[in-house]
Design a protein around this motif. Structure first.
Motif, mmCIF file in Angstrom:
data_model
loop_
_atom_site.group_PDB
_atom_site.id
_atom_site.type_symbol
_atom_site.label_atom_id
_atom_site.label_comp_id
_atom_site.label_asym_id
_atom_site.label_seq_id
_atom_site.Cartn_x
_atom_site.Cartn_y
_atom_site.Cartn_z
ATOM 1 N N GLN A 1 117.011 46.034 95.203
ATOM 2 C CA GLN A 1 115.881 45.038 95.562
ATOM 3 C C GLN A 1 115.129 45.442 97.030
ATOM 4 N N ASP A 2 116.002 45.985 97.872
ATOM 5 C CA ASP A 2 115.672 46.196 99.222
ATOM 6 C C ASP A 2 115.236 47.621 99.387
ATOM 7 N N ALA A 3 115.227 48.485 98.461
ATOM 8 C CA ALA A 3 115.010 49.921 98.707
ATOM 9 C C ALA A 3 113.311 49.902 98.421
ATOM 10 N N PRO A 4 112.991 50.977 99.280
ATOM 11 C CA PRO A 4 111.387 51.049 99.246
ATOM 12 C C PRO A 4 111.071 51.844 97.782
ATOM 13 N N ALA A 5 109.903 51.486 97.260
ATOM 14 C CA ALA A 5 109.400 52.390 96.135
ATOM 15 C C ALA A 5 109.101 53.798 96.387
ATOM 16 N N ASP A 6 109.359 54.570 95.555
ATOM 17 C CA ASP A 6 108.643 55.805 95.426
ATOM 18 C C ASP A 6 107.307 56.035 95.362
ATOM 19 N N LEU A 7 106.862 56.948 96.313
ATOM 20 C CA LEU A 7 105.390 57.056 96.276
ATOM 21 C C LEU A 7 105.063 57.803 94.881
ATOM 22 N N THR A 8 103.856 57.335 94.451
ATOM 23 C CA THR A 8 103.448 57.817 93.236
ATOM 24 C C THR A 8 102.991 59.291 93.406
ATOM 25 N N LEU A 9 103.066 59.973 92.215
ATOM 26 C CA LEU A 9 102.380 61.271 92.220
ATOM 27 C C LEU A 9 100.819 61.401 93.021
ATOM 28 N N THR A 10 100.151 60.267 92.675
ATOM 29 C CA THR A 10 98.615 60.281 93.004
ATOM 30 C C THR A 10 98.932 60.220 94.401
ATOM 31 N N ARG A 11 99.730 59.400 95.151
ATOM 32 C CA ARG A 11 99.801 59.021 96.477
ATOM 33 C C ARG A 11 100.680 60.153 97.401
ATOM 34 N N ARG A 12 101.107 61.125 96.618
ATOM 35 C CA ARG A 12 102.019 62.188 97.424
ATOM 36 C C ARG A 12 101.106 63.013 98.155
ATOM 37 N N ASP A 13 99.856 63.176 97.822
ATOM 38 C CA ASP A 13 98.848 64.174 98.561
ATOM 39 C C ASP A 13 97.849 63.091 99.682
ATOM 40 N N GLU A 14 98.182 61.963 99.597
ATOM 41 C CA GLU A 14 97.271 61.186 100.622
ATOM 42 C C GLU A 14 97.922 61.376 102.061
ATOM 43 N N ASP A 15 97.312 61.069 102.868
ATOM 44 C CA ASP A 15 97.691 61.150 104.307
ATOM 45 C C ASP A 15 98.511 59.822 104.455
ATOM 46 N N GLU A 16 99.585 60.145 105.342
ATOM 47 C CA GLU A 16 100.547 58.896 105.353
ATOM 48 C C GLU A 16 99.937 58.055 106.504
ATOM 49 N N LEU A 17 100.063 56.744 106.294
ATOM 50 C CA LEU A 17 99.866 55.870 107.362
ATOM 51 C C LEU A 17 100.722 55.998 108.647
ATOM 52 N N PRO A 18 100.130 55.839 109.753
ATOM 53 C CA PRO A 18 100.755 55.712 110.865
ATOM 54 C C PRO A 18 101.977 54.811 110.989
#
Length: 144
Positions: free
Chosen positions: A114-131
């Motif tokens: 419940q406290d673990a962060p979600a995996d980034l989806t395949l579509t979001r992996r290529d997006e720039d990371e937020l600061p």
């Protein structure tokens, strides 16, 4: 994740980015096929069965959980000093996760699904990371 699953969270000491962890593990593999990354720790998880029931090791980079690796098994490792340690054997795949702030700590800690962060989806992996600062601010107000 299956019922009765627990994860671990650990600081990725010496790595500032996920790519640093990946490069280190590739170097350790030395081109050997079937290489399984392993992290050796002094303490053996008491919740071993739950960890091996689909759990992962979540990595903290510079104060933020950014990635995880599935735990495959725990191996007994006897050091040159004769002390029994735990070898956490992981999948080669490093899965990027949403960025979640995490304060520094020693060793590893349990992390509930419940406290673990979600995996980034395949579509979001290529997006720039937020600061990280922006990601932390969004997490503080309940938006991940």
């Amino acid at each position: 994740m299956p019922n009765g699953t627990i994860n671990l969270v650990k600081l990725c000491v010496g790595a500032e980015r996920v790519e640093d962890l990946q490069a280190w593990q590739i170097a350790r593999a030395g081109g050997r096929p079937g290489y399984e990354p392993r992290h050796v720790t002094r303490m053996w998880p008491k919740r071993e069965a739950e960890l091996l029931n689909g759990g992962s090791l979540y990595w903290v980079f510079k104060g933020f959980i950014l990635a995880r690796q599935r735990v495959l098994r725990l191996d007994e490792v006897i050091g040159e000093d004769g002390i029994r340690r735990c070898g956490i054997v992981m999948s080669q795949e490093v899965v990027r996760t949403e960025s979640v702030p995490r304060r520094a700590f020693q060793g590893w800690r349990y992390l509930t699904p419940q406290d673990a962060p979600a995996d980034l989806t395949l579509t979001r992996r290529d997006e720039d990371e937020l600061p990280h600062e922006l990601s932390a601010a969004l997490a503080d107000i309940g938006i991940r």
